[in-house]
Design a protein around this motif. Structure first.
Motif, PDB file in Angstrom:
ATOM      1  N   UNK A 107     -10.137  -7.710  15.710  1.00 36.85           N
ATOM      2  CA  UNK A 107     -11.753  -7.515  15.337  1.00 36.85           C
ATOM      3  C   UNK A 107     -11.362  -7.443  13.410  1.00 36.85           C
ATOM      4  N   UNK A 115     -29.339 -13.568  17.446  1.00 39.49           N
ATOM      5  CA  UNK A 115     -30.315 -12.534  18.034  1.00 39.49           C
ATOM      6  C   UNK A 115     -31.784 -12.593  17.412  1.00 39.49           C
ATOM      7  N   UNK A 127     -21.210  -1.347  18.995  1.00 37.89           N
ATOM      8  CA  UNK A 127     -22.175  -1.996  17.643  1.00 37.89           C
ATOM      9  C   UNK A 127     -22.956  -3.157  18.687  1.00 37.89           C
ATOM     10  N   UNK A 154     -11.280 -11.864  13.354  1.00 40.95           N
ATOM     11  CA  UNK A 154     -13.336 -11.732  13.645  1.00 40.95           C
ATOM     12  C   UNK A 154     -13.710 -11.611  13.095  1.00 40.95           C
ATOM     13  N   UNK A 184     -27.219  -2.941  19.089  1.00 43.77           N
ATOM     14  CA  UNK A 184     -28.061  -3.765  18.555  1.00 43.77           C
ATOM     15  C   UNK A 184     -27.749  -4.672  19.046  1.00 43.77           C
ATOM     16  N   UNK A 185     -27.105  -4.955  20.002  1.00 45.08           N
ATOM     17  CA  UNK A 185     -27.660  -6.750  20.571  1.00 45.08           C
ATOM     18  C   UNK A 185     -27.757  -6.415  22.199  1.00 45.08           C
ATOM     19  N   UNK A 239     -33.964  -9.402  15.874  1.00 43.95           N
ATOM     20  CA  UNK A 239     -33.397  -9.465  14.266  1.00 43.95           C
ATOM     21  C   UNK A 239     -33.433 -10.105  13.166  1.00 43.95           C
ATOM     22  N   UNK A 282     -20.031  -4.574   8.871  1.00 47.11           N
ATOM     23  CA  UNK A 282     -18.204  -4.502   9.612  1.00 47.11           C
ATOM     24  C   UNK A 282     -17.682  -4.940   8.382  1.00 47.11           C
ATOM     25  N   UNK A 283     -17.107  -5.444   7.639  1.00 49.51           N
ATOM     26  CA  UNK A 283     -15.996  -5.532   7.162  1.00 49.51           C
ATOM     27  C   UNK A 283     -16.207  -5.398   5.598  1.00 49.51           C
ATOM     28  N   UNK A 339     -18.876 -10.941  18.653  1.00 50.74           N
ATOM     29  CA  UNK A 339     -17.841 -10.377  18.717  1.00 50.74           C
ATOM     30  C   UNK A 339     -16.872 -11.653  17.543  1.00 50.74           C
ATOM     31  N   UNK A 367     -16.108 -10.620  14.803  1.00 48.32           N
ATOM     32  CA  UNK A 367     -15.780  -8.957  14.855  1.00 48.32           C
ATOM     33  C   UNK A 367     -16.482  -7.767  14.526  1.00 48.32           C
ATOM     34  N   UNK A 368     -17.644  -7.894  15.728  1.00 51.66           N
ATOM     35  CA  UNK A 368     -18.945  -7.043  15.329  1.00 51.66           C
ATOM     36  C   UNK A 368     -18.045  -6.028  16.405  1.00 51.66           C
ATOM     37  N   UNK A 369     -17.943  -5.199  16.138  1.00 55.19           N
ATOM     38  CA  UNK A 369     -16.864  -3.967  17.839  1.00 55.19           C
ATOM     39  C   UNK A 369     -17.977  -3.629  19.036  1.00 55.19           C
ATOM     40  N   UNK A 370     -17.302  -3.167  19.776  1.00 55.58           N
ATOM     41  CA  UNK A 370     -18.029  -2.983  20.835  1.00 55.58           C
ATOM     42  C   UNK A 370     -19.769  -2.448  20.878  1.00 55.58           C
TER      43      UNK A 370
END
Lengths: 362, 261
Positions: free
Chosen positions: B86, B105, A265, B89, A269-270, B108, B120-121, A257, A260-263
């Motif tokens: 987001x 995690x 994802x 972040x 993924x997590x 991975x 993402x960015x 979070x 900035x990973x979106x929800x």
């Protein structure tokens, strides 16, 4: 150094344990064989599923002979002559004067192998007008062996596709409920309970009656899959939700979070991968439900319609005790349903044991 | 002094425990000037981590931000939409956590998790991302980036993991990094090396660092400013040298006393 001396991942260990279990491996091979034959149905079956010969109604299995007057010869079958006995019961008399050689890679009805390659070659066949009924014939003189293979295509694939859809829904809804918590969780779980609340089979019937009756077979097939998955996702979603409630508190979720990973994802993924060991055997254990569900619908005539074959609608022939008495071979689909269901159940149970990290030692 | 990058104004956070209301942060005010290293120091439970998480609105839902403003580049982070947040972040502000083993995690590889941020960015393609990952790992002083990128978190040593974590945090060139006890689980020599790395990265990448720690001694070596927290309040803040040499508050003196044996 690390690469040379790799230790095994949890999954590899589980797989190793699974391989060591002979019963489970036997089940895998049986299922593999069934799915293989479903894929190559046109090639493996001597006749098409709708190739009917009324004069061979309920013809018993034709024995394949290997010896001719005490001498080993190429396998052949005798011709059959239909006659009626004094009670007007059908009897098939073998006509020892006509012999039909069983041919390998015989040419028969044309079809497209895998939907691509046009061909006429079938694995087995006899020359017309001879007929080979390895497992007997049904009321319209269609080959049960061929129809079993074609029926497996429907019955076996419904399990897989159904599970795929309902698990996608179940995982996403359970994941979202567990991850967001609060009001989202509340609404989604009440929705689940509403689905679970209805007795499955009656909900199945009610939903089936909501499907238009002018659907063609393919549409019915997909309608059945959708109906079955609509019933199936809820219980999984509840369990996944419970697991996600604890998984979302992990620090890597917070870390994701913060990056900035979106929800969506984060959930896919997590969080959801960590429910994998549960999901894998839950999938295996729920596939039989779909196969049985389709069979039940088809059995009572609401599923796949004649002339298309599924194990369920083939069995609808066997709903009267008289027919079973005179033509017990029409029960073959029941045996294959039984075999498939038991294989999936055994694999599911063994997988559960194998994926349990507490059993590491053995 | 440089312009202010992050301003926390009158931030109050409470937790509702049944009918009881407990104040976790009480009117926190903190300025983080651009390109500086600010230490946020305090004992356990003093609210330093809560402050750090509040900046990115990552507090658990049980904790409520009652009041205050968090202004980052002229925007109040508490008021902007989630989608915009987001974008901030990871891209403008990123965090480093105390326990890299838990913050990665386990299923991975390191490379995959750094790539996730890039996906993402940024708009880099697969090949560019792979190169970027290797260069990032190289930048944080990992000698064998290729191998590390393919490793799972548990396969790395603590120091390597923390470096990988830093690589992930600087992946898309953020302006501000909030480091929450980044070295508390490392031994003293490693702590010093990581701190050096922070200094070096600040100069190279024009970073600003908010360093959350209980170790006033460590902070005093590298930070420009320091804020001391106790029981949800900032009891003292100022330029590091002044605070260390001439502490005004009893609590600061106590903290200093601890490190001077």
């Amino acid at each position: 150094m690390i690469n040379n001396n790799r230790h095994h991942s949890q999954f590899q260990l589980a797989l190793q344990r699974f391989r060591g279990n002979k019963t489970a491996m036997a089940c895998v091979f049986i299922l593999g064989f069934l799915y293989f034959s479903a894929v190559f149905a046109e090639f493996l079956s001597p006749y098409s599923y709708k190739d009917e010969q009324r004069q061979y109604s309920y013809c018993p299995p034709t024995p394949v002979h290997f010896f001719d007057q005490g001498r080993l010869t190429w396998p052949y079958v005798y011709g059959l002559q239909l006659s009626f006995n004094e009670f007007y019961k059908r009897e098939y008399v073998t006509d020892v004067n006509t012999k039909y050689r069983v041919k390998l890679f015989a040419s028969g009805e044309s079809y497209k192998l895998l939907g691509l390659i046009p061909t006429r070659v079938h694995l087995l066949g006899v020359e017309s007008p001879g007929r080979i009924y390895l497992l007997g014939a049904d009321s319209r003189g269609r080959d049960i062996f061929s129809r079993l293979i074609f029926g497996g295509r429907v019955s076996l694939s419904i399990g897989l596709i159904g599970v795929l859809i309902s698990f996608t829904i179940g995982l996403l809804i359970g994941g979202a409920a567990g991850y967001y918590g609060g009001r989202v969780d509340n609404y989604l779980m009440r929705l689940c309970e509403m689905v679970i609340m209805f007795p499955g089979f009656y909900l199945l019937l009610a939903l089936r009656s909501a499907v238009p009756d002018d659907f063609n077979s393919v549409q019915v097939y997909f309608a059945i899959i959708l109906i079955l998955s609509f019933i199936g996702w809820a219980s999984l979603a509840r369990i996944i939700r419970g697991m996600c409630l604890s998984l979302r508190e992990r620090e890597y979720v917070l870390a994701a979070k913060s990056l900035g990973v979106n929800d969506f994802h984060i959930i896919t993924q997590h969080i959801l991968p960590h429910t994998l060991s549960y999901s894998i055997f839950a999938v295996m254990l729920s596939i039989p439900g779909y196969i049985l569900g389709e069979s039940a619908l088809s059995l009572i005539g609401l599923g796949i319609q004649d002339p298309f074959a599924s194990w369920g609608n083939m069995l609808s022939d066997a709903m009267s005790i008289v027919r079973i008495k005179f033509a017990p071979w029409i029960l073959w689909p029941a045996f294959f349903i039984f075999l498939t269901v038991i294989c999936f159940n055994i694999i599911g149970n063994v997988l559960r044991d194998c994926l349990d990290p507490n059993l590491k030692g053995n | 002094m440089n312009e202010t990058l992050l301003t926390i104004k009158d931030l109050s956070v409470t937790v509702h425990d049944g009918s009881e209301k407990k104040i976790l942060l009480n009117r926190i005010c903190l300025d983080v000037p651009s390109l500086s290293i600010v230490g946020l120091v305090g004992g356990s439970g003093s609210g330093k981590t809560t402050t750090g998480l509040a900046v990115l609105k990552l507090l658990s839902p049980a904790l409520k931000i009652d009041d205050g403003e968090i202004i980052f580049q002229n925007e109040n982070l508490l008021k902007i939409a989630l989608s915009k947040l987001q974008q901030i972040r990871g891209k403008a502000i990123s965090m480093i956590f105390q326990e890299p083993l838990q913050a990665f995690n386990p299923v991975f590889t390191i490379g995959y998790q750094i790539e996730e941020v890039l996906v993402m960015h940024t708009t880099l393609n697969t090949k560019q991302r792979k190169e970027k990952i290797l260069s990032l790992l190289d930048k944080v002083g990992i000698k064998d980036p290729k191998r590390v990128a393919g490793n799972y978190p548990h396969q790395l040593s603590g120091g390597m993991r923390q470096r990988a974590m830093i690589a992930q945090a600087i992946a898309v060139d953020p302006r501000l990094i909030i480091a929450d006890e980044p070295t508390s689980n490392l031994d003293v020599t490693l702590q010093a090396r990581i701190m050096e790395l922070f200094l070096q990265l600040r100069d190279e990448l024009k970073l600003t660092l908010l360093l959350i720690t209980h170790d006033l001694g460590m902070v005093s070596h590298i930070s420009d400013r320091v804020a001391v927290m106790n029981q949800g309040q900032i009891v003292e803040q100022g330029i590091t040298k002044e605070v260390i040499e001439n502490p005004q508050q009893e609590y600061t003196k106590k903290l200093l006393g601890n490190i001077k044996f």
